[in-house]
Design a protein around this motif. Sequence first.
Motif, PDB file in Angstrom:
ATOM      1  N   VAL A  12       0.837  -1.205   0.000  1.00 17.44           N
ATOM      2  CA  VAL A  12       0.000   0.000   0.000  1.00 17.44           C
ATOM      3  C   VAL A  12       0.873   1.257   0.000  1.00 17.44           C
ATOM      4  CG1 VAL A  12      -0.398   0.349   2.480  1.00 17.44           C
ATOM      5  CG2 VAL A  12      -2.197   0.884   0.867  1.00 17.44           C
ATOM      6  N   SER A  13       2.040   1.204   0.595  1.00 17.25           N
ATOM      7  CA  SER A  13       2.976   2.334   0.526  1.00 17.25           C
ATOM      8  C   SER A  13       3.449   2.541  -0.913  1.00 17.25           C
ATOM      9  CB  SER A  13       4.178   2.098   1.433  1.00 17.25           C
ATOM     10  OG  SER A  13       3.774   1.992   2.772  1.00 17.25           O
ATOM     11  N   ALA A  14       3.693   1.447  -1.611  1.00 17.00           N
ATOM     12  CA  ALA A  14       4.075   1.542  -3.028  1.00 17.00           C
ATOM     13  C   ALA A  14       2.921   2.091  -3.866  1.00 17.00           C
ATOM     14  CB  ALA A  14       4.506   0.177  -3.544  1.00 17.00           C
ATOM     15  N   ILE A  15       1.697   1.730  -3.514  1.00 13.49           N
ATOM     16  CA  ILE A  15       0.525   2.269  -4.222  1.00 13.49           C
ATOM     17  C   ILE A  15       0.443   3.780  -4.007  1.00 13.49           C
ATOM     18  CG2 ILE A  15      -2.006   2.306  -4.225  1.00 13.49           C
ATOM     19  CD1 ILE A  15      -1.885  -0.736  -3.703  1.00 13.49           C
ATOM     20  N   VAL A  16       0.705   4.246  -2.798  1.00 13.73           N
ATOM     21  CA  VAL A  16       0.706   5.684  -2.521  1.00 13.73           C
ATOM     22  C   VAL A  16       1.788   6.369  -3.353  1.00 13.73           C
ATOM     23  CG1 VAL A  16       1.121   7.450  -0.758  1.00 13.73           C
ATOM     24  CG2 VAL A  16      -0.287   5.457  -0.215  1.00 13.73           C
ATOM     25  N   PHE A  17       2.946   5.739  -3.469  1.00 10.85           N
ATOM     26  CA  PHE A  17       4.040   6.288  -4.277  1.00 10.85           C
ATOM     27  C   PHE A  17       3.628   6.388  -5.747  1.00 10.85           C
ATOM     28  CE2 PHE A  17       7.800   5.458  -6.954  1.00 10.85           C
ATOM     29  CZ  PHE A  17       8.549   6.585  -6.655  1.00 10.85           C
ATOM     30  N   VAL A  18       3.045   5.335  -6.288  1.00  8.65           N
ATOM     31  CA  VAL A  18       2.597   5.341  -7.683  1.00  8.65           C
ATOM     32  C   VAL A  18       1.515   6.399  -7.883  1.00  8.65           C
ATOM     33  CG1 VAL A  18       1.406   3.976  -9.462  1.00  8.65           C
ATOM     34  CG2 VAL A  18       3.267   2.951  -8.126  1.00  8.65           C
ATOM     35  N   TYR A  19       0.634   6.527  -6.918  1.00 13.30           N
ATOM     36  CA  TYR A  19      -0.401   7.563  -6.983  1.00 13.30           C
ATOM     37  C   TYR A  19       0.235   8.956  -7.002  1.00 13.30           C
ATOM     38  CZ  TYR A  19      -4.254  10.608  -5.699  1.00 13.30           C
ATOM     39  OH  TYR A  19      -5.159  11.627  -5.679  1.00 13.30           O
ATOM     40  N   ALA A  20       1.248   9.164  -6.165  1.00 12.63           N
ATOM     41  CA  ALA A  20       1.933  10.461  -6.142  1.00 12.63           C
ATOM     42  C   ALA A  20       2.588  10.754  -7.488  1.00 12.63           C
ATOM     43  CB  ALA A  20       2.970  10.490  -5.020  1.00 12.63           C
ATOM     44  N   LEU A  21       3.083   9.724  -8.152  1.00  8.54           N
ATOM     45  CA  LEU A  21       3.655   9.909  -9.480  1.00  8.54           C
ATOM     46  C   LEU A  21       2.580  10.195 -10.527  1.00  8.54           C
ATOM     47  CD1 LEU A  21       6.323   7.054  -9.654  1.00  8.54           C
ATOM     48  CD2 LEU A  21       6.750   9.508  -9.473  1.00  8.54           C
ATOM     49  N   GLY A  22       1.434   9.548 -10.389  1.00  8.65           N
ATOM     50  CA  GLY A  22       0.403   9.628 -11.414  1.00  8.65           C
ATOM     51  C   GLY A  22      -0.542  10.797 -11.322  1.00  8.65           C
ATOM     52  N   ILE A  23      -0.639  11.421 -10.160  1.00 11.27           N
ATOM     53  CA  ILE A  23      -1.649  12.466  -9.968  1.00 11.27           C
ATOM     54  C   ILE A  23      -1.461  13.640 -10.931  1.00 11.27           C
ATOM     55  CG2 ILE A  23      -0.449  13.692  -8.125  1.00 11.27           C
ATOM     56  CD1 ILE A  23      -3.215  14.089  -6.815  1.00 11.27           C
ATOM     57  N   MET A  24      -0.252  13.910 -11.338  1.00 14.16           N
ATOM     58  CA  MET A  24       0.013  15.048 -12.222  1.00 14.16           C
ATOM     59  C   MET A  24      -0.042  14.686 -13.705  1.00 14.16           C
ATOM     60  SD  MET A  24       0.537  17.717 -10.298  1.00 14.16           S
ATOM     61  CE  MET A  24       1.417  18.865 -11.309  1.00 14.16           C
ATOM     62  N   THR A  25      -0.219  13.426 -14.035  1.00 10.07           N
ATOM     63  CA  THR A  25      -0.141  12.986 -15.422  1.00 10.07           C
ATOM     64  C   THR A  25      -1.123  13.709 -16.332  1.00 10.07           C
ATOM     65  OG1 THR A  25       0.594  10.814 -14.688  1.00 10.07           O
ATOM     66  CG2 THR A  25      -0.242  10.966 -16.931  1.00 10.07           C
ATOM     67  N   ASN A  64       7.884  12.859  -1.831  1.00  9.30           N
ATOM     68  CA  ASN A  64       8.903  12.598  -0.807  1.00  9.30           C
ATOM     69  C   ASN A  64       8.300  11.875   0.402  1.00  9.30           C
ATOM     70  OD1 ASN A  64      10.985  13.736  -2.289  1.00  9.30           O
ATOM     71  ND2 ASN A  64      10.682  15.760  -1.407  1.00  9.30           N
ATOM     72  N   TYR A  65       7.120  12.302   0.823  1.00  8.39           N
ATOM     73  CA  TYR A  65       6.451  11.632   1.943  1.00  8.39           C
ATOM     74  C   TYR A  65       6.130  10.180   1.607  1.00  8.39           C
ATOM     75  CZ  TYR A  65       5.635  16.001   4.571  1.00  8.39           C
ATOM     76  OH  TYR A  65       5.781  17.153   5.288  1.00  8.39           O
ATOM     77  N   SER A  66       5.759   9.920   0.377  1.00  9.31           N
ATOM     78  CA  SER A  66       5.433   8.537   0.003  1.00  9.31           C
ATOM     79  C   SER A  66       6.686   7.653   0.019  1.00  9.31           C
ATOM     80  CB  SER A  66       4.746   8.490  -1.363  1.00  9.31           C
ATOM     81  OG  SER A  66       5.624   8.874  -2.401  1.00  9.31           O
ATOM     82  N   ILE A  67       7.825   8.226  -0.314  1.00 12.02           N
ATOM     83  CA  ILE A  67       9.085   7.474  -0.229  1.00 12.02           C
ATOM     84  C   ILE A  67       9.413   7.179   1.231  1.00 12.02           C
ATOM     85  CG2 ILE A  67      11.580   7.614  -0.615  1.00 12.02           C
ATOM     86  CD1 ILE A  67      10.889   9.238  -3.184  1.00 12.02           C
ATOM     87  N   LEU A  69       7.274   6.877   3.593  1.00 13.03           N
ATOM     88  CA  LEU A  69       6.310   5.858   4.021  1.00 13.03           C
ATOM     89  C   LEU A  69       6.779   4.452   3.623  1.00 13.03           C
ATOM     90  CD1 LEU A  69       3.509   5.513   5.388  1.00 13.03           C
ATOM     91  CD2 LEU A  69       2.542   5.490   3.084  1.00 13.03           C
ATOM     92  N   ILE A  70       7.342   4.321   2.439  1.00 19.59           N
ATOM     93  CA  ILE A  70       7.881   3.025   2.011  1.00 19.59           C
ATOM     94  C   ILE A  70       9.017   2.598   2.942  1.00 19.59           C
ATOM     95  CG2 ILE A  70       9.174   1.837   0.188  1.00 19.59           C
ATOM     96  CD1 ILE A  70       7.537   3.474  -1.846  1.00 19.59           C
ATOM     97  N   LEU A  71       9.892   3.528   3.278  1.00 19.06           N
ATOM     98  CA  LEU A  71      11.008   3.201   4.179  1.00 19.06           C
ATOM     99  C   LEU A  71      10.512   2.783   5.558  1.00 19.06           C
ATOM    100  CD1 LEU A  71      13.503   6.038   3.197  1.00 19.06           C
ATOM    101  CD2 LEU A  71      13.556   3.628   2.516  1.00 19.06           C
ATOM    102  N   ILE A  72       9.471   3.449   6.043  1.00 22.81           N
ATOM    103  CA  ILE A  72       8.907   3.070   7.343  1.00 22.81           C
ATOM    104  C   ILE A  72       8.267   1.685   7.255  1.00 22.81           C
ATOM    105  CG2 ILE A  72       7.142   3.628   9.062  1.00 22.81           C
ATOM    106  CD1 ILE A  72       7.678   6.598   8.452  1.00 22.81           C
ATOM    107  N   ALA A  73       7.619   1.380   6.136  1.00 22.46           N
ATOM    108  CA  ALA A  73       7.035   0.049   5.954  1.00 22.46           C
ATOM    109  C   ALA A  73       8.120  -1.022   5.925  1.00 22.46           C
ATOM    110  CB  ALA A  73       6.202   0.006   4.677  1.00 22.46           C
ATOM    111  N   VAL A  74       9.253  -0.716   5.318  1.00 23.28           N
ATOM    112  CA  VAL A  74      10.379  -1.660   5.301  1.00 23.28           C
ATOM    113  C   VAL A  74      10.937  -1.838   6.709  1.00 23.28           C
ATOM    114  CG1 VAL A  74      12.742  -1.976   4.429  1.00 23.28           C
ATOM    115  CG2 VAL A  74      10.928  -1.275   2.867  1.00 23.28           C
ATOM    116  N   LEU A  75      10.845  -0.789   7.534  1.00 24.67           N
ATOM    117  CA  LEU A  75      11.290  -0.876   8.927  1.00 24.67           C
ATOM    118  C   LEU A  75      10.541  -1.985   9.675  1.00 24.67           C
ATOM    119  CD1 LEU A  75      13.070   0.376  11.164  1.00 24.67           C
ATOM    120  CD2 LEU A  75      11.170   1.937  11.644  1.00 24.67           C
ATOM    121  N   LEU A  76       9.304  -2.242   9.283  1.00 25.38           N
ATOM    122  CA  LEU A  76       8.552  -3.346   9.894  1.00 25.38           C
ATOM    123  C   LEU A  76       9.285  -4.674   9.686  1.00 25.38           C
ATOM    124  CD1 LEU A  76       4.984  -2.303   8.739  1.00 25.38           C
ATOM    125  CD2 LEU A  76       5.819  -2.276  11.090  1.00 25.38           C
ATOM    126  N   PHE A  77       9.884  -4.846   8.531  1.00 23.19           N
ATOM    127  CA  PHE A  77      10.639  -6.073   8.261  1.00 23.19           C
ATOM    128  C   PHE A  77      11.998  -6.053   8.953  1.00 23.19           C
ATOM    129  CE2 PHE A  77       7.557  -6.280   4.842  1.00 23.19           C
ATOM    130  CZ  PHE A  77       7.233  -7.627   4.862  1.00 23.19           C
TER     131      PHE A  77
END
Length: 189
Positions: A12-25, A64-67, A69-77
Amino acid sequence: MQRILCLAAVVVSAIVFVYALGIMTDLYDALYDTMRNPADVFQTDVPGSIVYYNMQAFNKVFLNYSIVLILIAVLLFITNTHSRRRYYIGNYVATGLFAAASIYLSIFGHSYIEIFKGQWKQVDFAALKAHADMWGTLYTESTFWFDIHYLVFALLLIVAGLLVYNAVLKYKLMKEEDQLVEEGRRVLQ
């Protein structure tokens, strides 16, 4: 279940990242060429097209926030939240950080996206249609990229909520296990 939740947090963090990339398309494809002078964004063929430039700073921060968020999600692992039978402070911190970041990002993103959606609706779509027909650029009145944030942030908050629920459940189970071990020791004495 822990492994699935931690994996869901990364996904879901990756989905937020992809959304952040796509919102301006669509905004880029439809509005960028309407600016006659990029140095002066008020010189435009389509009134209201300044929304594209207004979103630039937000989109940079959101990406930047979405990136993060991905790092924090990886922190879970990294803290082995996905496989630990007993949680330690690092597991609770990682879960809390993900939940807090998810809530903050959802509130931050939603508030700005709604503002920019309002600006998008103020674009002169008749002028945009004429510009698109003349120059062969994208014409759209769709608010899809603005509206899909409800789904994206809902998924994010659901996963964060499930991670917190799992941590609370884990804490409760660890307390009960400690109590059973203590009762077993008393019986053996």
